[in-house]
Design a protein around this motif. Structure first.
Motif, PDB file in Angstrom:
ATOM      1  N   LEU A   6      35.416  33.845  82.525  1.00 42.89           N
ATOM      2  CA  LEU A   6      36.681  33.739  81.802  1.00 42.89           C
ATOM      3  C   LEU A   6      36.471  33.548  80.304  1.00 42.89           C
ATOM      4  O   LEU A   6      37.270  34.026  79.495  1.00 42.89           O
ATOM      5  N   THR A   7      35.400  32.852  79.924  1.00 40.87           N
ATOM      6  CA  THR A   7      35.093  32.697  78.499  1.00 40.87           C
ATOM      7  C   THR A   7      34.774  34.047  77.869  1.00 40.87           C
ATOM      8  O   THR A   7      35.275  34.389  76.791  1.00 40.87           O
ATOM      9  N   ALA A   8      33.943  34.822  78.548  1.00 38.94           N
ATOM     10  CA  ALA A   8      33.594  36.148  78.042  1.00 38.94           C
ATOM     11  C   ALA A   8      34.823  37.048  77.977  1.00 38.94           C
ATOM     12  O   ALA A   8      35.069  37.730  76.969  1.00 38.94           O
ATOM     13  N   HIS A  31      37.416  28.605  67.162  1.00 39.30           N
ATOM     14  CA  HIS A  31      36.756  27.981  68.309  1.00 39.30           C
ATOM     15  C   HIS A  31      37.816  27.835  69.383  1.00 39.30           C
ATOM     16  O   HIS A  31      38.977  27.540  69.087  1.00 39.30           O
ATOM     17  N   PHE A  32      37.458  28.073  70.647  1.00 35.47           N
ATOM     18  CA  PHE A  32      38.460  27.932  71.691  1.00 35.47           C
ATOM     19  C   PHE A  32      37.869  27.303  72.952  1.00 35.47           C
ATOM     20  O   PHE A  32      36.666  27.328  73.181  1.00 35.47           O
ATOM     21  N   ILE A  33      38.763  26.736  73.742  1.00 30.26           N
ATOM     22  CA  ILE A  33      38.427  26.221  75.071  1.00 30.26           C
ATOM     23  C   ILE A  33      39.049  27.158  76.086  1.00 30.26           C
ATOM     24  O   ILE A  33      40.249  27.451  76.034  1.00 30.26           O
ATOM     25  N   VAL A  34      38.263  27.646  77.010  1.00 26.00           N
ATOM     26  CA  VAL A  34      38.698  28.659  77.956  1.00 26.00           C
ATOM     27  C   VAL A  34      39.806  28.139  78.874  1.00 26.00           C
ATOM     28  O   VAL A  34      39.862  26.953  79.209  1.00 26.00           O
ATOM     29  N   GLU A  79      38.322  32.359 101.679  1.00 30.54           N
ATOM     30  CA  GLU A  79      37.281  32.006 100.719  1.00 30.54           C
ATOM     31  C   GLU A  79      37.763  32.302  99.300  1.00 30.54           C
ATOM     32  O   GLU A  79      38.256  33.401  99.019  1.00 30.54           O
ATOM     33  N   VAL A  80      37.606  31.321  98.422  1.00 28.97           N
ATOM     34  CA  VAL A  80      38.099  31.443  97.048  1.00 28.97           C
ATOM     35  C   VAL A  80      37.101  30.844  96.070  1.00 28.97           C
ATOM     36  O   VAL A  80      36.194  30.094  96.454  1.00 28.97           O
ATOM     37  N   PHE A  81      37.277  31.189  94.798  1.00 28.49           N
ATOM     38  CA  PHE A  81      36.534  30.537  93.724  1.00 28.49           C
ATOM     39  C   PHE A  81      37.459  30.415  92.533  1.00 28.49           C
ATOM     40  O   PHE A  81      38.478  31.116  92.448  1.00 28.49           O
ATOM     41  N   GLY A  82      37.136  29.490  91.626  1.00 27.88           N
ATOM     42  CA  GLY A  82      38.028  29.348  90.499  1.00 27.88           C
ATOM     43  C   GLY A  82      37.605  28.309  89.496  1.00 27.88           C
ATOM     44  O   GLY A  82      36.582  27.629  89.651  1.00 27.88           O
ATOM     45  N   MET A  83      38.427  28.209  88.450  1.00 24.69           N
ATOM     46  CA  MET A  83      38.217  27.250  87.378  1.00 24.69           C
ATOM     47  C   MET A  83      39.416  26.328  87.292  1.00 24.69           C
ATOM     48  O   MET A  83      40.547  26.775  87.108  1.00 24.69           O
ATOM     49  N   LEU A  84      39.184  25.029  87.418  1.00 26.07           N
ATOM     50  CA  LEU A  84      40.232  24.025  87.277  1.00 26.07           C
ATOM     51  C   LEU A  84      40.461  23.759  85.796  1.00 26.07           C
ATOM     52  O   LEU A  84      39.523  23.739  85.003  1.00 26.07           O
ATOM     53  N   SER A  85      41.698  23.554  85.405  1.00 27.21           N
ATOM     54  CA  SER A  85      42.047  23.454  83.993  1.00 27.21           C
ATOM     55  C   SER A  85      41.282  22.333  83.300  1.00 27.21           C
ATOM     56  O   SER A  85      40.885  21.340  83.918  1.00 27.21           O
ATOM     57  N   ALA A  86      41.109  22.491  81.997  1.00 30.07           N
ATOM     58  CA  ALA A  86      40.283  21.573  81.216  1.00 30.07           C
ATOM     59  C   ALA A  86      40.805  20.147  81.238  1.00 30.07           C
ATOM     60  O   ALA A  86      40.026  19.193  81.138  1.00 30.07           O
TER      61      ALA A  86
END
Length: 322
Positions: free
Chosen positions: A126-128, A259-262, A82-89
């Protein structure tokens, strides 16, 4: 496989569901995830990268199980984990029954929460974290002002900044959210509707803005002369991405602003997972929508002050937790 798509162009996007999309296969060191749940960010219809993606499948936040590993993958993840995640922008494509990711984008998920709850955490987490450590360089003595504190990013930030640094945060939010934010660790909470808050609230070393617009403009009155304003407000300010200078900088030359994109970060997700599993961090409240109700889910996600993060559930059975 089943997938959500955004058709049309950025001026007139249309959310649809498709039951017959090709299932991707992992190559090299890629990882194929069987997606149980995928988070929805309502503003994503304004992000240009989706319109350059051939599949037109949106979605950067996922939770699920490892379905297959590319032939060159040598990491610790295993099939059925089991995993979770963020795919790149620049890629995304998470709102589908299967999604391709890299090892840098996913981590073992907290076993104490559901897949629906896990699927809405990566971007806020990840943003925080990136704001706290990389951009704000927040320490225990840093004075921090947070705007949009009751939103997903704000709710996570209030908890994470305390866990990582012990710094105290003044949170800006509507009155009905004040008590919850205090429980999450905010030192004080100010109503953003109060007239003149920006001139009476004090001066802060770091302003973290999650709202943009007029609120972002007002924060310049609350930042210290040598402080920094960090914003992830959407739409981005006119000066973002190197497009010029902030008007306010003409009279406040010592204030830094960005300003940034995570970016994805599997190591940070893994560490945050331990915070959640131990109960030191609370998950976000979610509103789940089945694949057949995905269009309704997007409509919900685009509402302001909705109180919960929207998630599309692809696998109802595996999204449950006893």
């Amino acid at each position: 496989m089943k997938a959500v798509q955004i058709l049309g162009d950025i001026s007139s996007p249309r959310i649809v569901t498709n039951d017959d999309m090709p299932t991707p296969s992992p190559s090299g060191s890629e990882i194929l995830i069987k997606v149980h749940a995928a988070g929805i960010t309502g503003d994503a219809v304004t992000w240009p990268e989706i319109y350059a993606t051939p599949s037109r499948i949106p979605g950067h936040e996922i939770s699920g199980t490892v379905a297959a590993l590319g032939p060159d993958y040598l990491g610790p993840l295993a099939v059925n984990q089991e995993v979770f995640g963020m795919l790149s922008a620049d890629r995304g494509q998470g709102q589908a029954e299967y999604a391709i990711c890299s090892a840098a984008e996913i981590a073992p998920m907290p076993s104490s929460i559901s897949h629906a709850e896990a699927a809405v955490l990566p971007i806020p987490l990840l943003t925080a974290w990136e704001t706290i450590v990389d951009h704000g360089k927040i320490t225990p003595s840093t004075k921090v002002l947070l705007t949009g504190a009751s939103g997903a990013v704000g709710s996570v930030f209030v908890q994470l900044v305390s866990l990582l640094t012990g710094a105290h945060t003044i949170a800006l939010a509507s009155a009905q959210n004040h008590e919850a934010l205090r429980k999450h660790g905010a030192e004080n909470v100010v109503d953003y509707k109060a007239a003149g808050w920006e001139k009476s609230i004090g001066k802060f070393d770091v302003v973290f803005d999650t709202v943009g617009g007029d609120i972002l403009t007002k924060t310049w009155d609350a930042v210290a002369d040598d402080g920094i304003v960090v914003t992830v407000g959407d739409p981005p300010p006119a000066w973002a991405f190197g497009r010029g200078k902030a008007v306010e900088a003409e009279t406040r030359p010592g204030v830094r602003y960005m300003h940034f994109i995570v970016s994805p970060d599997a190591e940070r997700l893994a560490e945050a997972s331990s915070f959640i599993h131990s109960g030191r961090m609370k998950p976000l409240a979610v509103q789940s929508f089945g694949f057949g109700d995905a269009v309704e889910g997007w409509t919900y996600a685009q509402q302001r002050n909705r109180g919960k993060k929207a998630v599309i559930v692809f696998d109802v059975y595996n999204c449950k937790r006893d």
